[in-house]
Design an enzyme around this catalytic site. Structure first.
Site, PDB file in Angstrom:
ATOM      1  N   LEU A 192       0.822  -1.223   0.000  1.00 50.32           N
ATOM      2  CA  LEU A 192       0.000   0.000   0.000  1.00 50.32           C
ATOM      3  C   LEU A 192       0.852   1.268   0.000  1.00 50.32           C
ATOM      4  O   LEU A 192       0.400   2.319   0.452  1.00 50.32           O
ATOM      5  CB  LEU A 192      -1.002  -0.003   1.170  1.00 50.32           C
ATOM      6  CG  LEU A 192      -2.012  -1.158   1.151  1.00 50.32           C
ATOM      7  CD1 LEU A 192      -2.929  -1.094   2.380  1.00 50.32           C
ATOM      8  CD2 LEU A 192      -2.864  -1.134  -0.125  1.00 50.32           C
ATOM      9  N   ASN A 237       8.285   1.005  -8.160  1.00 50.78           N
ATOM     10  CA  ASN A 237       8.209   2.462  -8.152  1.00 50.78           C
ATOM     11  C   ASN A 237       8.340   2.897  -9.602  1.00 50.78           C
ATOM     12  O   ASN A 237       9.135   2.322 -10.356  1.00 50.78           O
ATOM     13  CB  ASN A 237       9.335   3.042  -7.289  1.00 50.78           C
ATOM     14  CG  ASN A 237       9.146   2.678  -5.825  1.00 50.78           C
ATOM     15  OD1 ASN A 237       9.872   1.860  -5.275  1.00 50.78           O
ATOM     16  ND2 ASN A 237       8.138   3.264  -5.213  1.00 50.78           N
ATOM     17  N   TYR A 267      14.576   4.305 -13.898  1.00 44.01           N
ATOM     18  CA  TYR A 267      13.310   3.542 -13.925  1.00 44.01           C
ATOM     19  C   TYR A 267      13.304   2.568 -15.112  1.00 44.01           C
ATOM     20  O   TYR A 267      13.104   1.358 -14.940  1.00 44.01           O
ATOM     21  CB  TYR A 267      12.112   4.507 -13.998  1.00 44.01           C
ATOM     22  CG  TYR A 267      10.820   3.825 -14.379  1.00 44.01           C
ATOM     23  CD1 TYR A 267      10.271   2.828 -13.579  1.00 44.01           C
ATOM     24  CD2 TYR A 267      10.149   4.169 -15.569  1.00 44.01           C
ATOM     25  CE1 TYR A 267       9.087   2.197 -13.934  1.00 44.01           C
ATOM     26  CE2 TYR A 267       8.961   3.544 -15.925  1.00 44.01           C
ATOM     27  CZ  TYR A 267       8.441   2.554 -15.109  1.00 44.01           C
ATOM     28  OH  TYR A 267       7.285   1.915 -15.478  1.00 44.01           O
ATOM     29  N   ARG A 299       9.745  18.685 -20.212  1.00 45.45           N
ATOM     30  CA  ARG A 299      10.079  17.892 -19.028  1.00 45.45           C
ATOM     31  C   ARG A 299      11.280  17.036 -19.436  1.00 45.45           C
ATOM     32  O   ARG A 299      11.264  16.442 -20.521  1.00 45.45           O
ATOM     33  CB  ARG A 299       8.871  17.017 -18.681  1.00 45.45           C
ATOM     34  CG  ARG A 299       8.993  16.233 -17.407  1.00 45.45           C
ATOM     35  CD  ARG A 299       7.680  15.570 -17.026  1.00 45.45           C
ATOM     36  NE  ARG A 299       7.324  14.463 -17.915  1.00 45.45           N
ATOM     37  CZ  ARG A 299       6.254  13.690 -17.757  1.00 45.45           C
ATOM     38  NH1 ARG A 299       5.423  13.910 -16.763  1.00 45.45           N
ATOM     39  NH2 ARG A 299       5.988  12.709 -18.597  1.00 45.45           N
TER      40      ARG A 299
HETATM   41  N1  LIG Z   1       0.857   3.487 -15.418  1.00 47.03           N
HETATM   42  C1  LIG Z   1       1.490   3.345 -16.591  1.00 47.03           C
HETATM   43  O1  LIG Z   1       1.194   4.027 -17.591  1.00 47.03           O
HETATM   44  C2  LIG Z   1       2.596   2.307 -16.713  1.00 47.03           C
HETATM   45  C3  LIG Z   1       3.256   2.226 -17.939  1.00 47.03           C
HETATM   46  C4  LIG Z   1       4.267   1.272 -18.093  1.00 47.03           C
HETATM   47  C5  LIG Z   1       4.574   0.396 -17.058  1.00 47.03           C
HETATM   48  N2  LIG Z   1       3.927   0.497 -15.865  1.00 47.03           N
HETATM   49  C6  LIG Z   1       4.285  -0.458 -14.797  1.00 47.03           C
HETATM   50  O2  LIG Z   1       3.098  -1.123 -14.380  1.00 47.03           O
HETATM   51  C7  LIG Z   1       3.145  -1.446 -12.985  1.00 47.03           C
HETATM   52  C8  LIG Z   1       1.912  -0.896 -12.306  1.00 47.03           C
HETATM   53  O3  LIG Z   1       1.856   0.520 -12.505  1.00 47.03           O
HETATM   54  P1  LIG Z   1       0.725   1.397 -11.813  1.00 47.03           P
HETATM   55  O4  LIG Z   1       0.584   2.637 -12.602  1.00 47.03           O
HETATM   56  O5  LIG Z   1      -0.434   0.545 -11.526  1.00 47.03           O
HETATM   57  O6  LIG Z   1       1.481   1.768 -10.444  1.00 47.03           O
HETATM   58  P2  LIG Z   1       0.904   1.878  -8.964  1.00 47.03           P
HETATM   59  O7  LIG Z   1       1.918   2.656  -8.189  1.00 47.03           O
HETATM   60  O8  LIG Z   1      -0.504   2.365  -8.981  1.00 47.03           O
HETATM   61  O9  LIG Z   1       0.897   0.356  -8.477  1.00 47.03           O
HETATM   62  C9  LIG Z   1       2.007  -0.300  -7.919  1.00 47.03           C
HETATM   63  C10 LIG Z   1       1.510  -1.114  -6.721  1.00 47.03           C
HETATM   64  O10 LIG Z   1       2.596  -1.861  -6.170  1.00 47.03           O
HETATM   65  C11 LIG Z   1       2.622  -1.696  -4.748  1.00 47.03           C
HETATM   66  N3  LIG Z   1       4.023  -1.883  -4.326  1.00 47.03           N
HETATM   67  C12 LIG Z   1       5.109  -1.154  -4.695  1.00 47.03           C
HETATM   68  N4  LIG Z   1       6.216  -1.657  -4.125  1.00 47.03           N
HETATM   69  C13 LIG Z   1       5.830  -2.736  -3.383  1.00 47.03           C
HETATM   70  C14 LIG Z   1       6.517  -3.667  -2.562  1.00 47.03           C
HETATM   71  N5  LIG Z   1       7.836  -3.587  -2.374  1.00 47.03           N
HETATM   72  N6  LIG Z   1       5.808  -4.651  -1.962  1.00 47.03           N
HETATM   73  C15 LIG Z   1       4.453  -4.745  -2.140  1.00 47.03           C
HETATM   74  N7  LIG Z   1       3.751  -3.881  -2.909  1.00 47.03           N
HETATM   75  C16 LIG Z   1       4.432  -2.894  -3.523  1.00 47.03           C
HETATM   76  C17 LIG Z   1       2.065  -0.308  -4.509  1.00 47.03           C
HETATM   77  O11 LIG Z   1       1.548  -0.095  -3.219  1.00 47.03           O
HETATM   78  C18 LIG Z   1       0.969  -0.241  -5.586  1.00 47.03           C
HETATM   79  O12 LIG Z   1      -0.244  -0.769  -5.115  1.00 47.03           O
HETATM   80  C19 LIG Z   1       4.468  -0.884 -12.481  1.00 47.03           C
HETATM   81  O13 LIG Z   1       5.400  -1.944 -12.450  1.00 47.03           O
HETATM   82  C20 LIG Z   1       4.840   0.159 -13.527  1.00 47.03           C
HETATM   83  O14 LIG Z   1       6.226   0.324 -13.590  1.00 47.03           O
HETATM   84  C21 LIG Z   1       2.941   1.436 -15.664  1.00 47.03           C
HETATM   85  O1  LIG Z   2       0.959  17.783 -16.827  1.00 48.49           O
HETATM   86  C1  LIG Z   2       1.423  17.187 -17.812  1.00 48.49           C
HETATM   87  C2  LIG Z   2       1.704  15.791 -17.800  1.00 48.49           C
HETATM   88  C3  LIG Z   2       2.245  15.211 -18.933  1.00 48.49           C
HETATM   89  N1  LIG Z   2       2.489  15.964 -20.049  1.00 48.49           N
HETATM   90  C4  LIG Z   2       3.025  15.319 -21.259  1.00 48.49           C
HETATM   91  O2  LIG Z   2       2.125  14.304 -21.630  1.00 48.49           O
HETATM   92  C5  LIG Z   2       2.816  13.200 -22.221  1.00 48.49           C
HETATM   93  C6  LIG Z   2       2.439  11.929 -21.466  1.00 48.49           C
HETATM   94  O3  LIG Z   2       2.980  12.032 -20.156  1.00 48.49           O
HETATM   95  P1  LIG Z   2       2.638  11.000 -18.966  1.00 48.49           P
HETATM   96  O4  LIG Z   2       1.166  10.835 -18.871  1.00 48.49           O
HETATM   97  O5  LIG Z   2       3.381  11.470 -17.762  1.00 48.49           O
HETATM   98  O6  LIG Z   2       3.208   9.625 -19.490  1.00 48.49           O
HETATM   99  P2  LIG Z   2       4.696   9.237 -19.971  1.00 48.49           P
HETATM  100  O7  LIG Z   2       5.716  10.173 -19.481  1.00 48.49           O
HETATM  101  O8  LIG Z   2       4.605   9.024 -21.461  1.00 48.49           O
HETATM  102  O9  LIG Z   2       4.953   7.869 -19.183  1.00 48.49           O
HETATM  103  C7  LIG Z   2       4.000   6.810 -19.074  1.00 48.49           C
HETATM  104  O10 LIG Z   2       4.125   5.931 -20.137  1.00 48.49           O
HETATM  105  C8  LIG Z   2       5.405   5.300 -20.221  1.00 48.49           C
HETATM  106  C9  LIG Z   2       5.390   4.397 -21.406  1.00 48.49           C
HETATM  107  O11 LIG Z   2       5.088   5.103 -22.568  1.00 48.49           O
HETATM  108  C10 LIG Z   2       5.659   4.492 -18.955  1.00 48.49           C
HETATM  109  O12 LIG Z   2       6.941   3.954 -18.994  1.00 48.49           O
HETATM  110  C11 LIG Z   2       5.543   5.349 -17.734  1.00 48.49           C
HETATM  111  O13 LIG Z   2       5.635   4.514 -16.593  1.00 48.49           O
HETATM  112  C12 LIG Z   2       4.220   6.051 -17.754  1.00 48.49           C
HETATM  113  O14 LIG Z   2       4.173   6.951 -16.665  1.00 48.49           O
HETATM  114  C13 LIG Z   2       4.303  13.530 -22.114  1.00 48.49           C
HETATM  115  O15 LIG Z   2       4.722  14.083 -23.327  1.00 48.49           O
HETATM  116  C14 LIG Z   2       4.362  14.624 -21.040  1.00 48.49           C
HETATM  117  O16 LIG Z   2       5.409  15.545 -21.225  1.00 48.49           O
HETATM  118  C15 LIG Z   2       2.220  17.319 -20.077  1.00 48.49           C
HETATM  119  O17 LIG Z   2       2.451  17.999 -21.079  1.00 48.49           O
HETATM  120  N2  LIG Z   2       1.684  17.890 -18.958  1.00 48.49           N
END
Ligand SMILES: NC(=O)c1ccc[n+]([C@@H]2O[C@H](COP(=O)([O-])OP(=O)(O)OC[C@H]3O[C@@H](n4cnc5c(N)ncnc54)[C@H](O)[C@@H]3O)[C@@H](O)[C@H]2O)c1
Ligand SMILES: O=c1ccn([C@@H]2O[C@H](COP(=O)(O)OP(=O)(O)O[C@H]3O[C@H](CO)[C@@H](O)[C@H](O)[C@H]3O)[C@@H](O)[C@H]2O)c(=O)[nH]1
Length: 323
Positions: free
Chosen positions: A31, A74, A139, A281
């Site tokens: 969590l 993370n 990351y 960014r």
């Molecule tokens: N959100 C995106 O667009 C995106 C894109 C590419 C990859 N990912 C990957 O997908 C996965 C999920 O992403 P998300 O957006 O749901 O993130 P999130 O932060 O919402 O979910 C991660 C979950 O893992 C739990 N967690 C983290 N470290 C832990 C630990 N040591 N032990 C137990 N629980 C732990 C957190 O409490 C959380 O519930 C991640 O591995 C992230 O890197 C996400």
């Molecule tokens: O307030 C904001 C937030 C984002 N952006 C732009 O919007 C685009 C998308 O950004 P964001 O939603 O933060 O996603 P990404 O940076 O593309 O990253 C996401 O998508 C990646 C894969 O494409 C994953 O690896 C990451 O975990 C996930 O956070 C990017 O160009 C950002 O610069 C803005 O201009 N303003």
């Protein structure tokens, strides 16, 4: 019985919601960024940390798992640059502990959440899985290192795995019971919708001088329920023996600029955003668009929801967020 690590997080909770329709599920989550309210009531929830080997051993002795899905990580790019130790410890070292306990208990099926960030700044317009990986932040590097470890473990110890490289996950479950709730929120779509719901004063566009048609970055947005379904077919491919190891991109195959995303948010909500232009960014590639042909050809999965549907579902959640 399937173990979902990180199942209280954004993507994990949506996968749990789909998977409980057909499987028994145990969720392990500390969590740290997830929400207990997001975890479906039908699952067994264990509040614990992935890095705690003794607790993992107890868990694996109590349940006979057929497979493990691993979402816990993370995932803030900026934080990974300022505090790489946190990323390498949680995303790699804790994953090694999980893999060791799995293999000791003869649990061999593993689904891993990877990312488009493993590609870094790709030289091609449409990214397939054979495009060179070259992550530009800790990351992305931490995710690629785990991918490489999985390859070696499969060869040496008979681990079966599917690595799923997500592009930009967005949207919410159709019931709007669960949705995207990160704190801090860094993702574009929830930020725009929070602004339109009156929770933020404005939206900043990070750079309009990119080499793209309108100068803003292009991304491939994929509905979180489509992602969830890909996890289920990926797991099934391991259980059936159709796959031993595989890596798949998960995207829609369509790119939208930041400006276009804001326009579609305005269209869906009927509200006008207050937008300011700011500088780039650090570490944002101009364009990330997936080819997901490989998983379509091998497992028959493709994304079913377009960007407008993604934003509609997210808006439904943002009007009444439950956590
Ligand atoms: N959100 C995106 O667009 C995106 C894109 C590419 C990859 N990912 C990957 O997908 C996965 C999920 O992403 P998300 O957006 O749901 O993130 P999130 O932060 O919402 O979910 C991660 C979950 O893992 C739990 N967690 C983290 N470290 C832990 C630990 N040591 N032990 C137990 N629980 C732990 C957190 O409490 C959380 O519930 C991640 O591995 C992230 O890197 C996400
Ligand atoms: O307030 C904001 C937030 C984002 N952006 C732009 O919007 C685009 C998308 O950004 P964001 O939603 O933060 O996603 P990404 O940076 O593309 O990253 C996401 O998508 C990646 C894969 O494409 C994953 O690896 C990451 O975990 C996930 O956070 C990017 O160009 C950002 O610069 C803005 O201009 N303003």
């Amino acid at each position: 019985m399937i173990l979902i690590v990180g199942g209280a997080g954004y993507i994990g909770s949506h996968v749990v919601k789909e998977l409980v329709k057909e499987e028994q599920v145990v969720v392990l989550d500390n969590l740290s960024t997830g929400h207990i309210e997001a975890v479906d009531e039908k699952v067994t929830f264990i509040h614990g940390d992935l890095g705690n080997e003794a607790d993992l051993r107890t868990l694996f002795s109590e349940y006979a798992f057929n497979g493990v899905m691993h979402f816990a990580a993370n995932s803030l790019v900026g934080e990974s640059v300022s505090n790489p130790q946190k990323y390498y410890a949680n995303n790699i070292v804790s994953t090694l502990t999980l893999l060791e306990v799995m293999l000791d208990n003869n649990v061999n099926n593993f689904i891993f959440s990877s990312t488009a960030a493993t590609y870094g700044i790709p030289k091609v317009e449409i990214i397939n899985e054979s495009v060179e990986t070259n992550p530009i932040n800790p990351y992305g590097k931490s995710k690629l290192m785990v991918e490489q470890i999985l390859e070696d473990y499969a060869a040496a110890y008979g681990l079966n795995y599917v690595t799923l490289r997500y592009f930009n996950a967005a949207g919410a479950d159709e019931t709007a019971e669960i949705g995207e709730s990160h704190n801090p929120e860094t993702h574009l779509i929830p930020i725009v919708l929070q602004h339109l719901a009156g929770l933020r004063e404005q939206v900043s566009i990070f750079g309009n001088d990119y080499d793209t048609p309108d100068g803003t970055c292009i991304r491939d947005y994929i509905h979180v329920t489509d992602l969830a379904k890909a996890h289920i077919v990926a797991l099934q491919s391991l259980i059936d023996g159709k796959n031993k190891t595989a890596t798949y991109n998960l995207g829609n195959g369509l790119g939208y600029s930041v400006k276009e995303v804001i326009e579609i948010c305005e269209y869906v909500t009927g509200l006008k955003a207050n937008v300011e232009m700011t500088k780039r960014r650090r570490g944002d590639p101009a364009r990330l668009v997936a080819s997901s042909n490989k998983i379509y050809e091998e497992l028959g999965w493709k994304a079913e929801r377009n960007l407008e549907q993604i934003i509609q579902s997210a808006w439904k959640w943002h009007q009444h967020p439950k956590y």
